[in-house]
Scaffold this motif. Structure first.
Motif, PDB file in Angstrom:
ATOM      1  N   VAL A  74       0.741  -1.250  -0.121  1.00 52.94           N
ATOM      2  CA  VAL A  74      -0.144  -0.039   0.113  1.00 52.94           C
ATOM      3  C   VAL A  74       0.973   1.212  -0.057  1.00 52.94           C
ATOM      4  CG1 VAL A  74      -1.886  -1.140   1.292  1.00 52.94           C
ATOM      5  CG2 VAL A  74      -0.252   0.071   2.299  1.00 52.94           C
ATOM      6  N   ALA A  75       0.342   2.347  -0.277  1.00 59.78           N
ATOM      7  CA  ALA A  75       1.134   3.650  -0.671  1.00 59.78           C
ATOM      8  C   ALA A  75      -0.031   4.718   0.000  1.00 59.78           C
ATOM      9  CB  ALA A  75       1.435   4.096  -1.932  1.00 59.78           C
ATOM     10  N   PRO A  76      -0.175   4.652   1.357  1.00 66.06           N
ATOM     11  CA  PRO A  76      -0.915   5.561   1.816  1.00 66.06           C
ATOM     12  C   PRO A  76      -0.407   7.079   1.656  1.00 66.06           C
ATOM     13  CG  PRO A  76       0.482   4.560   3.633  1.00 66.06           C
ATOM     14  CD  PRO A  76       0.806   3.906   2.322  1.00 66.06           C
ATOM     15  N   ALA A  77       0.623   7.591   1.276  1.00 62.45           N
ATOM     16  CA  ALA A  77       1.128   8.935   1.189  1.00 62.45           C
ATOM     17  C   ALA A  77       0.555   9.233  -0.231  1.00 62.45           C
ATOM     18  CB  ALA A  77       2.569   8.751   1.209  1.00 62.45           C
ATOM     19  N   THR A  78       0.212   8.263  -1.170  1.00 61.18           N
ATOM     20  CA  THR A  78      -0.366   8.788  -2.390  1.00 61.18           C
ATOM     21  C   THR A  78      -1.686   8.774  -2.362  1.00 61.18           C
ATOM     22  OG1 THR A  78       1.377   7.400  -3.350  1.00 61.18           O
ATOM     23  CG2 THR A  78      -0.513   7.969  -4.802  1.00 61.18           C
ATOM     24  N   PHE A  79      -2.405   7.829  -1.600  1.00 60.64           N
ATOM     25  CA  PHE A  79      -4.073   7.972  -1.425  1.00 60.64           C
ATOM     26  C   PHE A  79      -4.218   7.197  -0.443  1.00 60.64           C
ATOM     27  CE2 PHE A  79      -7.972   5.831  -2.782  1.00 60.64           C
ATOM     28  CZ  PHE A  79      -8.889   6.835  -2.418  1.00 60.64           C
ATOM     29  N   HIS A  80      -5.193   7.633   0.481  1.00 57.44           N
ATOM     30  CA  HIS A  80      -5.819   6.977   1.678  1.00 57.44           C
ATOM     31  C   HIS A  80      -7.086   7.791   2.192  1.00 57.44           C
ATOM     32  CE1 HIS A  80      -5.366   5.330   6.083  1.00 57.44           C
ATOM     33  NE2 HIS A  80      -6.299   4.513   5.191  1.00 57.44           N
ATOM     34  N   THR A  81      -8.134   6.878   2.238  1.00 55.80           N
ATOM     35  CA  THR A  81      -9.456   7.431   2.712  1.00 55.80           C
ATOM     36  C   THR A  81      -9.838   6.399   3.544  1.00 55.80           C
ATOM     37  OG1 THR A  81     -10.659   6.456   1.082  1.00 55.80           O
ATOM     38  CG2 THR A  81      -9.900   8.714   0.623  1.00 55.80           C
ATOM     39  N   GLY A  82     -11.045   6.845   4.415  1.00 53.77           N
ATOM     40  CA  GLY A  82     -11.488   5.905   5.218  1.00 53.77           C
ATOM     41  C   GLY A  82     -13.099   6.439   5.587  1.00 53.77           C
ATOM     42  N   GLN A  83     -13.961   5.300   5.912  1.00 47.72           N
ATOM     43  CA  GLN A  83     -15.436   5.915   6.213  1.00 47.72           C
ATOM     44  C   GLN A  83     -15.849   4.855   7.330  1.00 47.72           C
ATOM     45  OE1 GLN A  83     -17.849   4.993   2.824  1.00 47.72           O
ATOM     46  NE2 GLN A  83     -19.575   5.806   3.815  1.00 47.72           N
ATOM     47  N   ARG A  84     -16.497   5.473   8.281  1.00 50.38           N
ATOM     48  CA  ARG A  84     -17.193   4.665   9.211  1.00 50.38           C
ATOM     49  C   ARG A  84     -18.573   4.315   8.695  1.00 50.38           C
ATOM     50  NH1 ARG A  84     -19.419   6.955  14.320  1.00 50.38           N
ATOM     51  NH2 ARG A  84     -18.319   8.760  13.739  1.00 50.38           N
ATOM     52  N   ALA A 103       3.076   0.229  -6.284  1.00 53.75           N
ATOM     53  CA  ALA A 103       3.473  -0.092  -7.699  1.00 53.75           C
ATOM     54  C   ALA A 103       4.520  -1.157  -7.477  1.00 53.75           C
ATOM     55  CB  ALA A 103       3.796   1.182  -8.633  1.00 53.75           C
ATOM     56  N   THR A 104       4.529  -2.325  -8.158  1.00 51.26           N
ATOM     57  CA  THR A 104       5.499  -3.317  -8.096  1.00 51.26           C
ATOM     58  C   THR A 104       5.894  -3.580  -9.385  1.00 51.26           C
ATOM     59  OG1 THR A 104       4.096  -4.829  -7.545  1.00 51.26           O
ATOM     60  CG2 THR A 104       4.846  -3.977  -5.752  1.00 51.26           C
ATOM     61  N   GLY A 105       6.902  -3.423 -10.143  1.00 53.68           N
ATOM     62  CA  GLY A 105       7.202  -3.959 -11.288  1.00 53.68           C
ATOM     63  C   GLY A 105       6.078  -3.602 -12.295  1.00 53.68           C
ATOM     64  N   GLY A 106       5.464  -2.582 -12.214  1.00 54.56           N
ATOM     65  CA  GLY A 106       4.636  -1.905 -13.145  1.00 54.56           C
ATOM     66  C   GLY A 106       3.263  -2.512 -12.994  1.00 54.56           C
ATOM     67  N   ARG A 107       2.998  -3.374 -12.263  1.00 47.28           N
ATOM     68  CA  ARG A 107       1.669  -3.579 -11.813  1.00 47.28           C
ATOM     69  C   ARG A 107       1.008  -2.617 -10.790  1.00 47.28           C
ATOM     70  NH1 ARG A 107       1.750  -9.309  -9.106  1.00 47.28           N
ATOM     71  NH2 ARG A 107      -0.206  -8.468  -8.307  1.00 47.28           N
ATOM     72  N   CYS A 108      -0.193  -2.350 -11.075  1.00 49.86           N
ATOM     73  CA  CYS A 108      -1.243  -1.858 -10.257  1.00 49.86           C
ATOM     74  C   CYS A 108      -0.892  -0.195  -9.910  1.00 49.86           C
ATOM     75  CB  CYS A 108      -1.436  -2.462  -8.749  1.00 49.86           C
ATOM     76  SG  CYS A 108      -2.001  -3.903  -8.949  1.00 49.86           S
ATOM     77  N   THR A 109      -0.320   0.484 -11.007  1.00 54.97           N
ATOM     78  CA  THR A 109       0.294   1.785 -10.744  1.00 54.97           C
ATOM     79  C   THR A 109      -0.781   2.836 -10.410  1.00 54.97           C
ATOM     80  OG1 THR A 109       0.053   2.178 -12.812  1.00 54.97           O
ATOM     81  CG2 THR A 109       2.358   1.543 -12.310  1.00 54.97           C
ATOM     82  N   ASP A 110      -2.068   2.489 -10.694  1.00 54.62           N
ATOM     83  CA  ASP A 110      -3.304   3.297 -10.222  1.00 54.62           C
ATOM     84  C   ASP A 110      -4.304   2.356  -9.572  1.00 54.62           C
ATOM     85  OD1 ASP A 110      -2.444   5.714 -11.393  1.00 54.62           O
ATOM     86  OD2 ASP A 110      -2.829   5.151 -13.315  1.00 54.62           O
TER      87      ASP A 110
END
Length: 179
Positions: A74-84, A103-110
């Motif tokens: 996970v990359a919480p500094a890039t994007f992170h939200t929470g909802q109760r 992103a790991t080796g081009g996978r899941c960049t977004d």
């Protein structure tokens, strides 16, 4: 939301740590009864020391629960939200916790990694962490990911659809109701 309530909500978010928000973190506000500062409930999920950290503020008290987090995914500094989603009278809180995929080796960049997390405030521990969307694991998310039902029940939607009942301060039971 009334203007007075909006101002109180903004003050409550700013007061979470007493300084401007420097890292993305999630806050969900709720009111109980009248809209006074003592009635606001604040829930924040962030990361600290390579772990997840849930902070709940209720009636002037702060409760923190640390939990395992696959920080390499996970990359919480890039994007992170929470909802109760909801909370029982006994202090069990159900949250949707969503991060950017690392992103790991081009996978899941977004991509997105999302979990339904259940925390017991009296026990100060995480009771459940269920992935409901994952670019890395190939789990396609539903909309809505989960729903708060009545009587301490919640439903997780998607490929792992199930309904759970919360009892007391820490018992989760999967009910026979599937959706």
């Amino acid at each position: 939301m009334t203007p007075r309530l909006a101002v109180l909500a903004a003050l409550a978010v700013a007061a979470c740590d007493g300084k401007p928000d420097e890292t993305p973190q999630a806050a969900t506000l709720a009111t109980v009864g009248s809209a006074t500062p003592a009635d606001l409930a604040v829930d924040v999920i962030d990361t600290a020391d390579g772990k997840g950290r849930y902070t709940a503020k209720r009636e002037g008290r702060t409760t923190q629960v640390t939990f395992p987090l696959a920080i390499a995914q996970v990359a919480p500094a890039t994007f992170h939200t929470g909802q109760r989603l909801g909370e029982t009278a006994a202090g069990v809180v159900v949250m949707v916790d969503e991060y950017a995929s690392r992103a790991t080796g081009g996978r899941c960049t977004d991509g997105t990694e999302a979990f339904i997390r259940v925390f017991s405030l009296p026990m100060r521990r995480e009771l459940m962490a269920m992935p409901v969307e994952s670019c890395i694991s190939g789990i396609k998310g539903a909309e809505p990911r989960a729903e708060w039902l009545d009587d301490g029940r919640f439903r997780i939607n998607g490929s792992r659809s199930a309904t759970y009942r919360i009892e007391g301060t820490g018992t989760l039971t999967k009910t026979g109701e599937q959706h």
